[in-house]
Structure formats: C-alpha cells, structure tokens
Design an enzyme around this catalytic site. Structure first.
Site, PDB file in Angstrom:
ATOM      1  N   THR A 168      -0.038 -26.124  19.978  1.00 34.05           N
ATOM      2  CA  THR A 168       0.293 -26.392  21.359  1.00 34.05           C
ATOM      3  C   THR A 168       1.579 -25.910  21.553  1.00 34.05           C
ATOM      4  O   THR A 168       2.173 -25.382  22.553  1.00 34.05           O
ATOM      5  CB  THR A 168       0.331 -27.993  21.344  1.00 34.05           C
ATOM      6  OG1 THR A 168      -1.072 -28.461  21.380  1.00 34.05           O
ATOM      7  CG2 THR A 168       0.751 -28.364  22.729  1.00 34.05           C
ATOM      8  N   ASN A 222     -12.870 -23.174  20.538  1.00 32.79           N
ATOM      9  CA  ASN A 222     -12.933 -24.479  19.790  1.00 32.79           C
ATOM     10  C   ASN A 222     -14.309 -25.270  19.928  1.00 32.79           C
ATOM     11  O   ASN A 222     -14.615 -25.679  18.998  1.00 32.79           O
ATOM     12  CB  ASN A 222     -11.793 -25.217  19.875  1.00 32.79           C
ATOM     13  CG  ASN A 222     -11.399 -25.393  21.542  1.00 32.79           C
ATOM     14  OD1 ASN A 222     -11.205 -24.426  22.185  1.00 32.79           O
ATOM     15  ND2 ASN A 222     -11.233 -26.918  21.906  1.00 32.79           N
ATOM     16  N   GLN A 244      -8.470 -21.257  16.028  1.00 34.23           N
ATOM     17  CA  GLN A 244      -9.956 -21.409  15.190  1.00 34.23           C
ATOM     18  C   GLN A 244     -10.236 -20.422  14.325  1.00 34.23           C
ATOM     19  O   GLN A 244     -11.310 -20.322  13.828  1.00 34.23           O
ATOM     20  CB  GLN A 244     -10.944 -21.966  16.273  1.00 34.23           C
ATOM     21  CG  GLN A 244     -10.648 -23.179  17.359  1.00 34.23           C
ATOM     22  CD  GLN A 244     -10.797 -24.357  16.218  1.00 34.23           C
ATOM     23  OE1 GLN A 244     -11.192 -24.279  14.865  1.00 34.23           O
ATOM     24  NE2 GLN A 244     -10.294 -25.528  16.731  1.00 34.23           N
ATOM     25  N   SER A 288      -2.429 -22.948  14.119  1.00 40.76           N
ATOM     26  CA  SER A 288      -2.133 -24.193  13.672  1.00 40.76           C
ATOM     27  C   SER A 288      -2.682 -24.509  12.171  1.00 40.76           C
ATOM     28  O   SER A 288      -3.767 -24.229  11.899  1.00 40.76           O
ATOM     29  CB  SER A 288      -2.970 -25.293  14.617  1.00 40.76           C
ATOM     30  OG  SER A 288      -2.811 -26.552  14.166  1.00 40.76           O
ATOM     31  N   ALA A 289      -1.923 -25.010  11.315  1.00 47.59           N
ATOM     32  CA  ALA A 289      -2.085 -25.334   9.816  1.00 47.59           C
ATOM     33  C   ALA A 289      -3.590 -26.239   9.710  1.00 47.59           C
ATOM     34  O   ALA A 289      -4.216 -25.964   8.828  1.00 47.59           O
ATOM     35  CB  ALA A 289      -1.206 -25.799   8.992  1.00 47.59           C
ATOM     36  N   HIS A 290      -3.354 -27.372  10.488  1.00 49.94           N
ATOM     37  CA  HIS A 290      -4.308 -28.467  10.097  1.00 49.94           C
ATOM     38  C   HIS A 290      -5.928 -28.042  10.423  1.00 49.94           C
ATOM     39  O   HIS A 290      -6.860 -28.847  10.171  1.00 49.94           O
ATOM     40  CB  HIS A 290      -3.994 -29.830  10.869  1.00 49.94           C
ATOM     41  CG  HIS A 290      -4.307 -29.679  12.537  1.00 49.94           C
ATOM     42  ND1 HIS A 290      -5.483 -30.373  12.975  1.00 49.94           N
ATOM     43  CD2 HIS A 290      -3.737 -29.201  13.236  1.00 49.94           C
ATOM     44  CE1 HIS A 290      -5.426 -30.402  14.151  1.00 49.94           C
ATOM     45  NE2 HIS A 290      -4.177 -29.704  14.498  1.00 49.94           N
ATOM     46  N   THR A 347      15.518 -28.301  12.197  1.00 50.23           N
ATOM     47  CA  THR A 347      15.507 -27.973  10.911  1.00 50.23           C
ATOM     48  C   THR A 347      13.895 -27.885  10.424  1.00 50.23           C
ATOM     49  O   THR A 347      13.121 -28.845  10.916  1.00 50.23           O
ATOM     50  CB  THR A 347      16.054 -29.410  10.128  1.00 50.23           C
ATOM     51  OG1 THR A 347      17.284 -29.707  10.433  1.00 50.23           O
ATOM     52  CG2 THR A 347      15.895 -29.306   8.530  1.00 50.23           C
ATOM     53  N   CYS A 374     -10.923 -31.834  20.850  1.00 48.47           N
ATOM     54  CA  CYS A 374      -9.608 -32.123  20.529  1.00 48.47           C
ATOM     55  C   CYS A 374      -9.212 -33.405  21.129  1.00 48.47           C
ATOM     56  O   CYS A 374      -8.210 -33.985  20.757  1.00 48.47           O
ATOM     57  CB  CYS A 374      -8.786 -30.835  20.871  1.00 48.47           C
ATOM     58  SG  CYS A 374      -8.673 -29.433  19.911  1.00 48.47           S
TER      59      CYS A 374
HETATM   60  C1  LIG Z   1      -8.026 -23.292  20.272  1.00 50.93           C
HETATM   61  C2  LIG Z   1      -7.051 -24.320  20.059  1.00 50.93           C
HETATM   62  N1  LIG Z   1      -5.594 -24.304  20.516  1.00 50.93           N
HETATM   63  C3  LIG Z   1      -4.946 -25.087  20.173  1.00 50.93           C
HETATM   64  C4  LIG Z   1      -5.215 -26.221  19.603  1.00 50.93           C
HETATM   65  C5  LIG Z   1      -3.907 -27.430  19.640  1.00 50.93           C
HETATM   66  O1  LIG Z   1      -3.226 -27.084  17.973  1.00 50.93           O
HETATM   67  P1  LIG Z   1      -2.468 -28.316  17.611  1.00 50.93           P
HETATM   68  O2  LIG Z   1      -3.188 -29.130  17.197  1.00 50.93           O
HETATM   69  O3  LIG Z   1      -1.434 -27.586  16.405  1.00 50.93           O
HETATM   70  O4  LIG Z   1      -1.550 -28.435  18.695  1.00 50.93           O
HETATM   71  C6  LIG Z   1      -6.327 -26.480  19.364  1.00 50.93           C
HETATM   72  C7  LIG Z   1      -6.542 -27.879  18.372  1.00 50.93           C
HETATM   73  O5  LIG Z   1      -6.231 -28.679  18.758  1.00 50.93           O
HETATM   74  C8  LIG Z   1      -7.287 -25.545  19.420  1.00 50.93           C
HETATM   75  O6  LIG Z   1      -8.567 -25.785  19.164  1.00 50.93           O
END
Ligand SMILES: Cc1ncc(COP(=O)(O)O)c(C=O)c1O
Length: 382
Positions: free
Chosen positions: A72, A149, A177, A197-199, A235, A323
């Site tokens: 994000t 996603n 994704q 995004s790592a998660h 940091t 999400c």
């Molecule tokens: C395509 C896409 N972009 C952005 C995000 C946002 O990622 P983050 O959770 O790291 O903000 C997501 C999922 O949440 C996503 O699926």
C-alpha cells in the site's frame, strides 16, 4: 476439526526461512542499521542480505530495491510522487478498473486527472486500448497490476509497459500477487516501478518493497533520516525486511515446480466443482492466470453465507475482494469483467499455498456440494 487454509491471497503463513531471519533480527541482530558500531553492522548485514534475496527473485540489481512498510505504501509512493513530480507539466494517471483499492483509492484522493481504463471480459487490459488512450491525452504515469488478487488474471505487462515506454511515460505495476508465484524477471522489462508485499508469499505483515529502475522518477513520500538512500526515510523494520528476504529465498527454490503442482490442484478443484455442482462459473484463467487462485460463482448461493458455512467446517476461503472481506459491496473486479452483479455476489475465492495438499482439495470437494445446496435453499426461501 481439521483446519484447511485456502486464503493465501489475503495472507500466507510465515515460511521457516522468514521466521528464522526475522527472529535473528528480533534477537541477536537488534541494532539500528544506520549505527556505525558492531550492533549496527550486524543489523545492516541482515538488511542487505534480504535486499539481495529480494533482488535475486526479481532478476534485478539490489540497489533498485527500496524497503517500505507495505505494498500500500509502495503504491502510494509511486502515485503520489507522480502527482507531485510532474505537477507543472500536467498529464493524467492511467490505470485500469480491476486494480487494488490501494491504487484506485489513492488515485481518487489526488488532485490530478485519473483515467480508469476498462478491461476485457477475461479481465485483461488490451494494450491497444492503452495505446489509444495515450494518443488522446498526455500522461504522467501508467499503473497496471501484474496479477489480480481476486481472480488471479495476469495482465499482458510486457506489452503494456512497452506501449508506455514508446511514449516516454513512466510505468508502474502492482506485482504483489505475482511475486513468488510466477517468474517475474523484471530487469528485462521496460518498467520503472513495481510494488511488493512480504506477507503474500510467507513473509511478515507490514513489510513491503518498491522496485525503482535506476533513473526512474522516484519522489520520496517519507522524508527524514535519509534511510534507503534517501528514497524512504524511517528506521528500517529489520525483522520485517529480514523475513521478507527469507520468504523470497524460499519462493525462489522450485518456483516452477511448485507453480505446476498448484496449477494441477486448482484444475482438480475446478473439475470437481464442475462435476458435482450445477451453475458454477469460473472467473479465473486456469491455464494463463496465477497458478494457485480459483474464483468461482455458485449462482444463487450468497458468497458471504457460503464462506461462513465453509468456515464452520474449518475451511478458510474468501468472498469477492478478500483484502477487506466483510464488506458486502459487489466486487468491482468482477463487475468490470462484465459479470452481472447478482452472479458477482456469489463469487468465492480459493487461493492455495505452497503446502496445500491434494487431500485438502478433496476434503473441500467432499463438503462443498451440500453446503452450496444448503445456502442456495436458504437464499431461495428468502
Ligand atoms: C494486488 C494487491 N495490491 C496491494 C495490496 C496491499 O498490500 P499490503 O497488505 O502490503 O498493503 C494487496 C493486498 O492486500 C494486493 O492484493
């Protein structure tokens, strides 16, 4: 009760490498990477090891990786930066209708003109459509996601980026994704920016990255101590970054074989659904989309009710835009693909992970027909 997790596009559990690397940063390597002493040097080494691991998975130079707090944030850096960088020159920001809210909502918040291009019924943005749009008016940025996603549909990124590059317009892709799921080889494409995004691939939450090609017009969003070579102050989140690197090291191993295994499992799931449940509609591209994502509408069965019923069986899946699951809005992605709102409201997403097993898919197929029938019955009585 057996628990089955099929919501990896929302988030994926930590892989062992990510946990080990993050734990080192939480424990022995506790220093501030900017400090000159031994404690700082140990933390710096973890950050740079992670940068190398992310870069290797992407086929890019480590110096082009900027660590952020999330995708994000990465998306915000690029869109807000474009709005400020070329404020005097004008020009619109072009994107497409199926983007993640972190792109669409950011664009809406900006004082620049945003052009949201339509997608085809298969969810892809036609490069010719982008070309025509760029002929009509000047642009300051084009932003199109690599893979969706909700549906797993993959955009023709190489062609779209080439269309923008031919006009000298910076190109950004939200590749959240796709990372770790399909080969990316970013360095070979005419791209300026990409967000990660790592998660989503087994790293920790609150850890993201931005690829910025050398010379790309990056305008920092956060200013302060000059971390990340002045591109993102604050940091560093060393455990998050180290965990991200660990997740990328895991993903890079056997990526192709894992993708093929998951594609076969998704096909098994879809074929089972088709054989057992009438009026099921697939919104994913089984051969060309993300290998681990299946989005299906069960006509007449409210998705929220079906996901709740699955949860009671221990199976985690998602409705529409996962999400922010819990919202009852029809999915903007499916609407943009021309799916009728009533059918879109019945869409359920199953997203598999590296450890999803065939017998978990079979366990889902054992309970799904009865659950769909029950939810359909309840809906019909309403
Ligand atoms: C395509 C896409 N972009 C952005 C995000 C946002 O990622 P983050 O959770 O790291 O903000 C997501 C999922 O949440 C996503 O699926």
């Amino acid at each position: 009760m057996r628990r089955i997790y099929l919501d990896h596009n929302a988030t994926s559990p930590l892989v062992a490498e990510a946990r080990e690397a993050a734990e080192r940063a939480l424990g022995e390597c506790f220093g501030n990477p900017s400090s000159v002493h031994w404690a700082g040097a140990e933390a710096r080494a973890l950050v740079e090891e992670a940068r190398g691991r992310v870069a290797r998975l992407l086929g890019i130079d480590p110096g082009t990786v900027v660590f952020t707090s999330s995708a994000t944030e990465s998306n915000n850096i690029v869109l807000r930066g474009a709005a400020r960088a070329s404020a005097r020159e004008g020009g619109a920001i072009f994107t497409c209708a199926t983007e993640h809210p972190s792109v669409l909502e950011t664009l809406r918040d900006l004082d620049v003109r945003g052009v949201v291009l339509p997608v085809e019924r298969d969810g892809r943005l036609d490069p010719a459509c982008l070309e025509r749009a760029l002929e009509r008016e000047p642009a300051r940025l084009v932003s199109v996601m690599w893979a969706n996603n909700e549906t797993g549909v993959i955009q023709p990124i190489a062609e779209l980026a080439a269309v923008a590059a031919a006009r000298g317009v910076p190109f950004h892709t939200d590749a959240v994704q796709a990372l770790g799921k399909v080969p990316l080889a970013l360095g070979a494409l005419p791209l300026d920016f990409a967000s990660f995004s790592a998660h989503k691939l087994g790293g920790p939450k609150g850890s993201g990255a931005l690829y910025a090609r050398p010379g790309a017009p990056l305008v920092p969003l956060l200013r302060g101590g000059g971390q990340e070579r002045g591109r993102r102050a604050g940091t560093e989140n060393v455990p998050g970054i180290a965990g991200f690197g660990g997740a990328c090291a895991f993903a890079a191993r056997d990526l192709q074989a894992r993708a093929e295994r998951l594609r076969a499992l998704v096909r098994r799931l879809w074929e089972g659904i088709e054989a057992k449940i009438a009026e099921a509609h697939c919104h994913s591209a089984l051969d060309t989309g993300l290998p681990h994502t299946l989005n299906v509408s069960f006509a007449g069965a409210d998705a929220e009710a079906l996901v709740t019923a699955l949860d009671l069986e221990g199976i985690a899946a998602a409705t529409g835009a996962a999400c922010h699951s819990g919202s009852t809005e029809p999915s903007h992605v499916l609407l943009a693909m021309g799916v009728p709102p009533a059918l879109g409201a019945t869409a359920v997403r199953f997203s598999l992970g590296p450890h999803t097993a065939a017998d978990e898919i079979d366990a889902l197929l054992d309970v799904l027909p009865a659950l769909v029938a029950r939810v359909r019955g309840a809906d019909a009585r309403r």
